[in-house]
Scaffold this active site. Structure first.
Site, PDB file in Angstrom:
ATOM      1  CG  HIS A  99     -71.481 -42.178 -44.677  1.00  0.00           C
ATOM      2  ND1 HIS A  99     -70.239 -41.701 -44.400  1.00  0.00           N
ATOM      3  CD2 HIS A  99     -71.306 -43.438 -45.145  1.00  0.00           C
ATOM      4  CE1 HIS A  99     -69.339 -42.618 -44.699  1.00  0.00           C
ATOM      5  NE2 HIS A  99     -69.956 -43.683 -45.158  1.00  0.00           N
ATOM      6  CG  ASP A 102     -71.229 -39.029 -42.207  1.00  0.00           C
ATOM      7  OD1 ASP A 102     -71.138 -39.971 -41.415  1.00  0.00           O
ATOM      8  OD2 ASP A 102     -70.775 -39.048 -43.378  1.00  0.00           O
ATOM      9  CD  GLU A 266     -60.625 -46.058 -47.882  1.00  0.00           C
ATOM     10  OE1 GLU A 266     -61.766 -45.626 -48.108  1.00  0.00           O
ATOM     11  OE2 GLU A 266     -60.264 -46.454 -46.767  1.00  0.00           O
TER      12      GLU A 266
HETATM   13  C1  XLS Z   1     -64.854 -47.738 -45.111  1.00  0.00           C
HETATM   14  C2  XLS Z   1     -65.066 -46.920 -46.277  1.00  0.00           C
HETATM   15  C3  XLS Z   1     -66.117 -45.836 -46.112  1.00  0.00           C
HETATM   16  C4  XLS Z   1     -66.592 -45.379 -47.462  1.00  0.00           C
HETATM   17  C5  XLS Z   1     -67.879 -44.650 -47.429  1.00  0.00           C
HETATM   18  O1  XLS Z   1     -63.868 -48.443 -45.009  1.00  0.00           O
HETATM   19  O2  XLS Z   1     -63.863 -46.381 -46.694  1.00  0.00           O
HETATM   20  O3  XLS Z   1     -65.617 -44.787 -45.348  1.00  0.00           O
HETATM   21  O4  XLS Z   1     -65.652 -44.602 -48.091  1.00  0.00           O
HETATM   22  O5  XLS Z   1     -68.912 -45.398 -46.924  1.00  0.00           O
HETATM   23 NI    NI Z   2     -63.631 -44.983 -48.225  1.00  0.00          NI
HETATM   24 NI    NI Z   3     -62.075 -47.332 -45.775  1.00  0.00          NI
END
Ligand code: XLS
Ligand code: NI
Ligand code: NI
Length: 437
Positions: A99, A102, A266
């Protein structure tokens, strides 16, 4: 100057090795299904959890023992970058994800923020050139700061919409400059808590307007990376708009955006949505939108995004079946959106964590490859649906019959016979692939 002085480059030593700083299954150059293992997996380091996360939680302070703890500003940002690249090199990780927030401090205002970003990007470019490490994706953080308290593109405040747009514009530019091969939109605070204060129709329209602007700007600057949306059902808001793959797909279709986006799935978000990881991957694959993966895992007993390193071989194998059937992930990859537990505060714990995650997915890849190669499950599935290959089934699939013809057919049937789904047998067979060396 090296920080991890006592840690050599982590190498593959095979399943019998007892060396905690060696790979047991991840053998980057090994050819699996016609491709190097590392090119199937395309592992990436998450900048935030690895370099920025400090171990604090709602009940406790930062715990992480990190060499940049005492530093501030750009000095801190540069040391993080140095150590991050040393870490990736030692693990043989070829990609990173970040990001904007970061990699550089915010500064006093937008102008200073962008200057800081330009400075760190130039610095990161030199590290990339030196190491050959590449950018898998960039994104913006449009959720941490107070200005995003009510969302970003779905904020009721148009000024916030504008600030969020300026952030994405810059983040897309720097991702482009760093040669990033994807750009991610995770909703952050795009969602709501109560209908008593929320105009969901306007918020969703605005989110679509925002994404369309991103599509336009991408074309304008000639950025060729893949745009990705990362679904998540809840947290931080109660109702996140990008709930899961199916929800995002219908949103994209409604607003004519489907051609421009794929998904970043994810694992922990899938389970928060009450889906399995492989279900989400499968929904993406059959709809042609499997873009990339945030590889982590949740805890079944905890209802939030615990972002643990993935160690569940069962889930990893099922996931890799979807990845292989998708013909791979490129230009996506497997980003470890995962953090060490706050009790694992020593720097070496980062190595143990990544090695665990990388070995789990490497072994998952080997298992998935064998399963696909031997075709037992595919054969079972094929037979299970055989009734659609001839007779009435074929007529249904080919659109030759309607309710009236089907009623006549149904009336002619003396009995309807089903066969067993054999779930337990199949699960036992699946386990036998996991047990085998
Ligand atoms: C949050 C998300 C974040 C994204 C990127 O839950 O997983 O980390 O991957 O903004
Ligand atoms: Ni994520
Ligand atoms: Ni996440």
């Amino acid at each position: 100057m090296a920080f991890f002085k006592n840690i050599e480059k982590v190498v593959y030593e095979g399943p019998d090795s007892k060396n905690p700083l060696a790979f047991k299954y991840y053998d980057p150059e090994k050819i699996v299904a016609g491709k190097k293992m590392k090119d199937h997996l395309r592992f990436a380091m998450s900048y935030w959890h690895t370099l920025t996360g400090d171990g604090s939680d709602p009940f406790g302070d930062a715990t992480m023992d990190r060499p940049w703890n005492e530093l501030e500003g750009m000095e801190k940002a540069k040391l993080r970058a140095d150590i991050g690249f040393e870490f990736m090199e030692k693990l043989g990780i070829e990609y990173f994800c970040f990001h904007d927030l970061d990699i550089a401090p915010e500064g006093k205002n937008l102008k200073e923020k962008n200057e800081n970003l330009d400075e760190i990007v130039a610095y990161i470019e030199t590290l990339m050139a030196k190491t050959g490490i590449k950018c898998l994706w960039g994104t913006t953080n449009a959720f941490t700061k107070q200005r995003f308290v009510h969302g970003a593109s779905t904020s009721p405040n148009a000024d916030v919409f504008a600030v969020a747009a300026s952030q994405v514009k810059k983040a897309m530019e720097i991702t482009h400059r760093l040669g990033g091969v994807n750009y991610v939109f995770w909703g952050g605070r795009e969602g709501y808590e109560t209908l008593l204060n929320t105009d969901t129709a306007l918020e969703l329209d605005n989110m679509a307007r925002f994404l369309q602007m991103a599509v336009d700007y991408k074309a304008k600057i000639g950025f060729e990376g893949q745009l990705l949306i990362e679904p998540k059902p809840k947290e931080p808001t109660k109702h996140q708009y990008d709930f899961d793959t199916a929800t995002v797909l219908s949103f994209l279709q409604k607003y004519n955006l489907k051609d421009h986006f794929k998904m970043n799935i994810e694992a922990n978000h899938a389970t928060l949505a009450m889906h399995t990881f492989d279900h989400e991957l499968n929904m993406c694959r059959i709809n042609g939108v499997l873009g990339s993966i945030d590889a982590n895992q949740g805890d079944l007993l905890l209802g939030w995004d615990t972002d643990q390193f993935p160690t569940n071989i069962y889930d990893a194998s099922l996931a890799m079946i979807e990845v292989l059937k998708n013909g791979g992930l490129e230009p996506g990859g497997l980003n470890f959106d995962a953090k060490v537990r706050r009790g694992s505060f020593e720097p070496v714990d980062l190595f143990y964590a990544y090695i665990a995650g990388m070995d789990t997915f490497a072994k998952g890849l080997l298992i998935a490859d064998k399963i696909i190669e031997e075709g037992e499950f595919d054969k079972f599935v094929e037979d299970r649906y055989a009734s659609y290959n001839s007779g009435i089934g074929k007529q249904i699939v080919e659109g030759q019959v309607g309710f009236e013809e089907l009623e006549a057919y149904a009336m002619s049937l003396e009995e309807v016979k089903n066969t067993s789904g054999r779930q337990e047998l199949l699960e036992n067979i699946f386990n036998s692939y996991i047990y085998s060396k």
